[in-house]
Design an enzyme around this catalytic site. Structure first.
Site, PDB file in Angstrom:
ATOM      1  CE  LYS A  18      73.293 -78.695   5.146  1.00  0.00           C
ATOM      2  NZ  LYS A  18      74.618 -78.641   5.780  1.00  0.00           N
TER       3      LYS A  18
ATOM      4  N   GLY B 168      68.402 -72.384  12.095  1.00  0.00           N
ATOM      5  CA  GLY B 168      69.535 -71.601  11.605  1.00  0.00           C
ATOM      6  C   GLY B 168      69.162 -70.137  11.498  1.00  0.00           C
ATOM      7  CB  SER B 169      70.680 -67.401   9.572  1.00  0.00           C
ATOM      8  OG  SER B 169      70.624 -67.960   8.280  1.00  0.00           O
ATOM      9  CB  THR B 170      66.010 -64.745  10.326  1.00  0.00           C
ATOM     10  OG1 THR B 170      65.727 -65.057  11.696  1.00  0.00           O
ATOM     11  CG2 THR B 170      64.777 -64.125   9.698  1.00  0.00           C
ATOM     12  CD  GLU B 171      71.364 -64.087   4.732  1.00  0.00           C
ATOM     13  OE1 GLU B 171      72.002 -64.054   5.801  1.00  0.00           O
ATOM     14  OE2 GLU B 171      71.886 -63.966   3.617  1.00  0.00           O
TER      15      GLU B 171
ATOM     16  N   GLY C  91      66.278 -69.210   6.618  1.00  0.00           N
ATOM     17  CA  GLY C  91      64.900 -69.649   6.849  1.00  0.00           C
ATOM     18  C   GLY C  91      63.966 -69.136   5.748  1.00  0.00           C
TER      19      GLY C  91
ATOM     20  CD  GLU D 139      65.470 -72.652  17.376  1.00  0.00           C
ATOM     21  OE1 GLU D 139      65.814 -71.435  17.343  1.00  0.00           O
ATOM     22  OE2 GLU D 139      66.207 -73.564  17.753  1.00  0.00           O
TER      23      GLU D 139
ATOM     24  CB  CYS E 299      68.766 -69.314  18.599  1.00  0.00           C
ATOM     25  SG  CYS E 299      68.210 -70.793  19.460  1.00  0.00           S
TER      26      CYS E 299
ATOM     27  CD  GLU F 235      70.847 -64.879  16.066  1.00  0.00           C
ATOM     28  OE1 GLU F 235      70.716 -65.228  14.883  1.00  0.00           O
ATOM     29  OE2 GLU F 235      70.355 -65.509  17.030  1.00  0.00           O
TER      30      GLU F 235
HETATM   31  P1  NDP Z   1      72.876 -70.865   8.343  1.00  0.00           P
HETATM   32  O1  NDP Z   1      71.465 -70.482   8.522  1.00  0.00           O
HETATM   33  O2  NDP Z   1      73.534 -70.569   7.029  1.00  0.00           O
HETATM   34  O3  NDP Z   1      73.079 -72.453   8.587  1.00  0.00           O
HETATM   35  C1  NDP Z   1      72.185 -73.312   9.208  1.00  0.00           C
HETATM   36  C2  NDP Z   1      71.995 -74.579   8.364  1.00  0.00           C
HETATM   37  O4  NDP Z   1      71.400 -74.225   7.123  1.00  0.00           O
HETATM   38  C3  NDP Z   1      73.302 -75.280   8.007  1.00  0.00           C
HETATM   39  O5  NDP Z   1      73.105 -76.688   7.988  1.00  0.00           O
HETATM   40  C4  NDP Z   1      73.563 -74.771   6.610  1.00  0.00           C
HETATM   41  O6  NDP Z   1      74.420 -75.601   5.882  1.00  0.00           O
HETATM   42  C5  NDP Z   1      72.169 -74.740   6.042  1.00  0.00           C
HETATM   43  N1  NDP Z   1      72.001 -73.882   4.876  1.00  0.00           N
HETATM   44  C6  NDP Z   1      72.712 -72.779   4.513  1.00  0.00           C
HETATM   45  N2  NDP Z   1      72.236 -72.261   3.356  1.00  0.00           N
HETATM   46  C7  NDP Z   1      71.211 -73.048   2.973  1.00  0.00           C
HETATM   47  C8  NDP Z   1      70.329 -73.039   1.851  1.00  0.00           C
HETATM   48  N3  NDP Z   1      70.392 -72.105   0.910  1.00  0.00           N
HETATM   49  N4  NDP Z   1      69.387 -74.001   1.776  1.00  0.00           N
HETATM   50  C9  NDP Z   1      69.284 -74.962   2.725  1.00  0.00           C
HETATM   51  N5  NDP Z   1      70.113 -75.029   3.796  1.00  0.00           N
HETATM   52  C10 NDP Z   1      71.054 -74.082   3.928  1.00  0.00           C
HETATM   53  O7  NDP Z   1      73.703 -70.237   9.496  1.00  0.00           O
HETATM   54  P2  NDP Z   1      75.261 -69.840   9.503  1.00  0.00           P
HETATM   55  O8  NDP Z   1      76.022 -71.040   9.841  1.00  0.00           O
HETATM   56  O9  NDP Z   1      75.652 -69.158   8.221  1.00  0.00           O
HETATM   57  O10 NDP Z   1      75.312 -68.786  10.674  1.00  0.00           O
HETATM   58  C11 NDP Z   1      74.971 -67.427  10.381  1.00  0.00           C
HETATM   59  C12 NDP Z   1      74.131 -66.839  11.479  1.00  0.00           C
HETATM   60  O11 NDP Z   1      72.913 -67.568  11.585  1.00  0.00           O
HETATM   61  C13 NDP Z   1      74.721 -66.912  12.858  1.00  0.00           C
HETATM   62  O12 NDP Z   1      75.625 -65.880  13.092  1.00  0.00           O
HETATM   63  C14 NDP Z   1      73.482 -66.777  13.699  1.00  0.00           C
HETATM   64  O13 NDP Z   1      73.123 -65.437  13.766  1.00  0.00           O
HETATM   65  C15 NDP Z   1      72.438 -67.537  12.923  1.00  0.00           C
HETATM   66  N6  NDP Z   1      72.275 -68.903  13.420  1.00  0.00           N
HETATM   67  C16 NDP Z   1      71.193 -69.193  14.188  1.00  0.00           C
HETATM   68  C17 NDP Z   1      71.057 -70.444  14.735  1.00  0.00           C
HETATM   69  C18 NDP Z   1      69.888 -70.808  15.595  1.00  0.00           C
HETATM   70  O14 NDP Z   1      70.019 -71.679  16.437  1.00  0.00           O
HETATM   71  N7  NDP Z   1      68.722 -70.234  15.386  1.00  0.00           N
HETATM   72  C19 NDP Z   1      72.066 -71.476  14.552  1.00  0.00           C
HETATM   73  C20 NDP Z   1      73.138 -71.099  13.675  1.00  0.00           C
HETATM   74  C21 NDP Z   1      73.221 -69.845  13.154  1.00  0.00           C
HETATM   75  P3  NDP Z   1      75.994 -75.267   5.858  1.00  0.00           P
HETATM   76  O15 NDP Z   1      76.417 -75.043   7.255  1.00  0.00           O
HETATM   77  O16 NDP Z   1      76.599 -76.462   5.290  1.00  0.00           O
HETATM   78  O17 NDP Z   1      76.122 -74.062   4.998  1.00  0.00           O
END
Ligand code: NDP
Length: 500
Positions: free
Chosen positions: A198, A251-254, A256, A273, A307, A404
């Protein structure tokens, strides 16, 4: 900082953009069962560039059935490593053959400069498939001598098999859309897993083009399935699905943490990650020209949407003013604009949401007492542009130092000696990366040992290679991407014992 003009989208992309953006399930391109689509924006102009199928739990169900079939009955898990290797290598070749097109898609969808997309994202993605192709024929167990204390006369032949974990859900972000797909897909395919990928809602386009190339390479139907849609629906359905054996997330720690909770239903394996707030350290004995340039690159590369960005800059007191002035000078001279303008060095942020988030931090930083030595605000023009920003007089209690930001914003702080520095550098919930600039090799190695981070760069920053493991300590994640370390995410060990 100077501003580049908005450049038009290349004509050559129009056929791709105007074709319907469907999902890949079981080797077929399909609409969402609900019939819904969502809009994707060009971050440089705030204009809609595509409508993409909005997959949800019902579509995930179909993708899981296709991936299960390909794994449980289909050709993939029965295919030998040599044949898998050839297919994975071919994907790398096809990425390289379509480098311009893929880089254009990335620039349009994410905003990053075309030259960066081509030289970094696309080249590293191709390399990841090629590197992983080599491992497909080298996945081996061990023979293990055993002896039972209660039956010393008995003899056994014992060995381990390394087997693919099964059907894998992979959820990726928007900052390096194609490269994150490559980091996830290549090792999963190498180990013989099947996948439901996804991409992020902001940047689904390059994953869809990659899906076409994966089919063109000859990967069997159902091995790679791509679901476009939102995290709260499609992503959550993947994380909680009881027929998925493992989920890999970036993606985000939240989010995760949400993934971990969702995975408890069937105790699927999880690798993560996540975020970072990485320290980048400059000592007074460093080669200051390269340290200053390196510190700017560590935070402004990819609009700071990295990140492992060097977002906390620690500078030894004697050279603090000189370094802050040097990094600020670079920030002020960076050319910000459309990624399609050849002179652009920094593009827009990826989305309106990220723009609001980063500008919110800029305001918070100043109200908490930091001072903008360069930048400090948004650009007054269409698109999601912010100024490359250097915050001085920052302190460890400020939100811009603790949290972050994921934008081109660095907080610069002075330090006195080595003992003080290590405490400051490790004063974070994260542990993804760290940098140090010094001519004293012992000091550099002592820091590399003391810092709690998964990657340490000495007199360099943001050096990535498919062979080098990458991942986080503390709340920056579980498991490693790349290198042979990533294979652990996708393999399980079976012990076999034969009585002789
Ligand atoms: P998210 O963690 O929300 O998004 C990353 C992925 O997770 C996207 O594909 C997203 O889908 C998906 N996702 C979101 N919510 C859920 C859920 N409940 N269950 C399963 N998958 C989910 O990051 P954001 O785009 O909201 O960015 C917010 C912050 O996260 C950034 O400002 C940054 O601090 C951090 N981040 C860190 C990254 C890294 O490389 N470690 C990369 C991106 C963000 P969708 O986009 O469709 O919501």
């Amino acid at each position: 900082m100077s501003v580049a003009t908005n450049s038009p989208v290349p004509e050559s992309l129009q056929p791709f953009l105007s074709s319907p953006k469907k999902m890949l399930i079981g080797g077929k391109w399909v609409d969402a069962k609900s019939g819904k689509t969502f809009e994707v924006f060009d971050p440089a102009s705030d204009q809609v560039i595509a409508g993409v199928a909005e997959g949800d739990a019902a579509d995930v169900e179909l993708a899981v059935a296709a991936a299960r079939k390909a794994f449980d009955q289909g050709p993939w898990s029965k295919m030998g490593g040599s044949e898998r290797s050839r297919l994975i290598w071919r994907i790398g070749e096809l990425i390289e053959e379509h480098a311009d097109e893929l880089a254009q898609i990335e620039t349009l969808d994410n905003g990053k400069p075309f030259a960066v997309a081509k030289a970094a994202d696309v080249a590293l993605a191709a390399d990841m498939f090629r590197y992983m192709a080599g491992w497909a024929t080298k996945i081996e167990g061990n023979t293990i001598p055993i002896q039972l204390p209660y039956a010393p006369e008995s003899e056994f032949h014992a060995f381990t098999l390394r087997e693919p974990v099964g059907v894998v859900g992979q959820i990726i972000p928007w900052n390096f859309p194609l490269l994150m797909a490559a980091w996830k897909l290549a090792p999963a395919l190498t180990t013989g897993c099947t996948v439901i990928l996804k991409p992020a809602e902001q940047t689904p386009l390059s994953a869809l083009r990659l899906g076409e190339l994966i089919l063109q390479a000859g990967v069997p139907d159902g091995v790679v399935n791509i679901i476009t849609g939102f995290g709260e629906t499609a992503g959550a359905a993947i994380a909680s699905h009881d027929q998925i054996d493992k989920v890999a997330f970036t993606g985000s720690t939240e989010v995760g943490k949400l993934i971990i909770n969702a995975a408890t239903g069937n105790l699927k394996r999880v690798s993560l990650e996540l975020g970072g707030k990485s320290p980048n350290v400059i000592y007074d004995d460093a080669d200051l020209d390269s340290a200053i340039a390196g510190a700017a690159d560590a935070i402004f590369f990819n609009q700071g949407e990295v990140c492992s960005a060097g977002s906390r800059l620690f500078v030894q007191k004697g050279v603090y003013d000189e370094v802050v002035a040097g990094v600020s000078e670079i920030a002020k001279n960076l050319k910000v604009g459309s990624g399609f303008d050849a002179s652009t060095q920094m593009g827009p942020l990826v989305s309106r949401e990220q723009f609001d988030r980063v500008t919110g931090y800029l305001k918070a930083g100043v109200s908490e007492g930091a001072e903008a030595a360069a930048g400090g605000s948004a650009l007054d023009r269409p698109g999601y542009f912010v100024q490359p920003t250097v915050l001085k007089n920052a302190s460890e209690d400020m939100s811009v130092v603790r949290e972050e930001i994921f934008g081109p914003v660095v907080a610069a702080m002075p330090f006195g000696d080595e003992a003080e520095l290590v405490g400051q550098a490790n004063n974070t919930a994260y542990g993804l990366a760290a940098g140090i600039w010094t001519r004293d090799i012992s000091k550099a190695h002592r820091f590399a040992k003391a810092v709690k981070a998964g990657s340490v760069w000495i007199n360099c920053y943001s050096v990535f290679d498919a062979a080098l493991p990458f991942g986080g300590y503390k709340q920056s994640g579980w498991g490693r991407e790349m290198g042979h370390a990533v294979l652990e995410n996708y393999l399980q060990t079976k012990s076999v014992c034969v009585s002789l």
